[in-house]
Design a protein around this motif. Structure first.
Motif, PDB file in Angstrom:
ATOM      1  N   GLY A   4       0.639   4.177   7.735  1.00 11.57           N
ATOM      2  CA  GLY A   4       0.474   3.048   8.302  1.00 11.57           C
ATOM      3  C   GLY A   4      -0.904   2.590   8.980  1.00 11.57           C
ATOM      4  O   GLY A   4      -1.406   1.598   8.751  1.00 11.57           O
ATOM      5  N   TYR A   5      -1.457   3.581   9.469  1.00  5.35           N
ATOM      6  CA  TYR A   5      -2.847   3.912  10.228  1.00  5.35           C
ATOM      7  C   TYR A   5      -3.794   3.439   8.963  1.00  5.35           C
ATOM      8  O   TYR A   5      -4.938   2.799   9.105  1.00  5.35           O
ATOM      9  CB  TYR A   5      -3.020   4.952  10.952  1.00  5.35           C
ATOM     10  CG  TYR A   5      -4.397   4.951  11.683  1.00  5.35           C
ATOM     11  CD1 TYR A   5      -4.732   4.420  12.676  1.00  5.35           C
ATOM     12  CD2 TYR A   5      -5.257   5.962  11.010  1.00  5.35           C
ATOM     13  CE1 TYR A   5      -6.131   4.467  12.933  1.00  5.35           C
ATOM     14  CE2 TYR A   5      -6.556   6.150  11.367  1.00  5.35           C
ATOM     15  CZ  TYR A   5      -7.300   5.049  12.688  1.00  5.35           C
ATOM     16  OH  TYR A   5      -8.342   5.314  12.859  1.00  5.35           O
ATOM     17  N   SER A   8      -3.731   0.305   7.482  1.00 11.10           N
ATOM     18  CA  SER A   8      -4.451  -0.827   8.521  1.00 11.10           C
ATOM     19  C   SER A   8      -6.286  -0.824   8.415  1.00 11.10           C
ATOM     20  O   SER A   8      -6.723  -1.745   8.554  1.00 11.10           O
ATOM     21  CB  SER A   8      -4.090  -0.556   9.883  1.00 11.10           C
ATOM     22  OG  SER A   8      -4.513   0.483  10.744  1.00 11.10           O
ATOM     23  N   TRP A  10      -7.599  -0.599   5.920  1.00 11.44           N
ATOM     24  CA  TRP A  10      -8.134  -1.368   4.648  1.00 11.44           C
ATOM     25  C   TRP A  10      -7.394  -2.444   4.401  1.00 11.44           C
ATOM     26  O   TRP A  10      -7.260  -3.086   3.423  1.00 11.44           O
ATOM     27  CB  TRP A  10      -7.869  -0.279   3.211  1.00 11.44           C
ATOM     28  CG  TRP A  10      -8.766   0.973   3.219  1.00 11.44           C
ATOM     29  CD1 TRP A  10      -8.927   1.839   4.086  1.00 11.44           C
ATOM     30  CD2 TRP A  10      -9.680   1.137   2.313  1.00 11.44           C
ATOM     31  NE1 TRP A  10      -9.673   2.983   3.638  1.00 11.44           N
ATOM     32  CE2 TRP A  10     -10.369   2.106   2.436  1.00 11.44           C
ATOM     33  CE3 TRP A  10      -9.933   0.366   1.047  1.00 11.44           C
ATOM     34  CZ2 TRP A  10     -11.042   2.902   1.646  1.00 11.44           C
ATOM     35  CZ3 TRP A  10     -11.078   0.952   0.235  1.00 11.44           C
ATOM     36  CH2 TRP A  10     -11.633   2.136   0.408  1.00 11.44           C
ATOM     37  N   GLN A  11      -7.021  -3.205   5.569  1.00  9.47           N
ATOM     38  CA  GLN A  11      -6.152  -4.070   5.532  1.00  9.47           C
ATOM     39  C   GLN A  11      -6.754  -5.590   4.946  1.00  9.47           C
ATOM     40  O   GLN A  11      -5.979  -6.509   4.091  1.00  9.47           O
ATOM     41  CB  GLN A  11      -5.130  -4.698   6.714  1.00  9.47           C
ATOM     42  CG  GLN A  11      -6.275  -5.062   7.679  1.00  9.47           C
ATOM     43  CD  GLN A  11      -5.615  -5.345   9.128  1.00  9.47           C
ATOM     44  OE1 GLN A  11      -4.591  -5.563   9.170  1.00  9.47           O
ATOM     45  NE2 GLN A  11      -6.373  -5.050  10.144  1.00  9.47           N
ATOM     46  N   PRO A  16      -5.439  -1.979  -0.567  1.00 11.05           N
ATOM     47  CA  PRO A  16      -5.468  -0.938   0.726  1.00 11.05           C
ATOM     48  C   PRO A  16      -5.134   0.537   0.436  1.00 11.05           C
ATOM     49  O   PRO A  16      -5.784   1.404   1.039  1.00 11.05           O
ATOM     50  CB  PRO A  16      -4.522  -1.405   1.793  1.00 11.05           C
ATOM     51  CG  PRO A  16      -4.175  -2.927   1.119  1.00 11.05           C
ATOM     52  CD  PRO A  16      -4.488  -3.027  -0.189  1.00 11.05           C
TER      53      PRO A  16
END
Length: 100
Positions: A4-5, A8, A10-11, A16
């Motif tokens: 998840g990190y 985020s 590359w959101q 991503p």
């Protein structure tokens, strides 16, 4: 959480997943060739690159971008045994010799 990190970071990008690689690591892994690549046993003039190596090369070509490598289950293994060439290169600044 690591996935998840990484995503985020590359959101705002179209893909991503480009900045993330998750590699399963086996507890008994002691040879770095499955991560860094190996000489093709049928053609000793050719080197077989792995996703891990390609990801490292991609990250090194774009040092300003955040790349995240997750070695899944690394806590069950001995990373110094199979990351020795990479760790040594990071400490000394010398090149990593993959294939003589």
């Amino acid at each position: 959480m690591a996935r998840g990190y990484a995503l985020s970071l590359w959101q705002l990008e179209a893909n991503p997943e480009e900045g993330l690689l998750i590699v399963p690591v086996q507890p008994g892994l002691h040879d770095y060739s499955s991560l860094m690549g190996y000489v093709n046993p049928l053609d000793t003039e050719s080197y077989v690159r792995t996703r891990f190596l390609d990801f490292l090369l991609q990250a090194s070509s774009a040092p300003g971008r955040p790349y995240t490598l997750v070695l899944d289950e690394m806590n069950l293994s001995h990373p110094a045994q199979y990351l020795a060439p990479l760790l040594s290169s990071m400490e000394t600044g010398d090149a990593i010799e993959l294939h003589g």
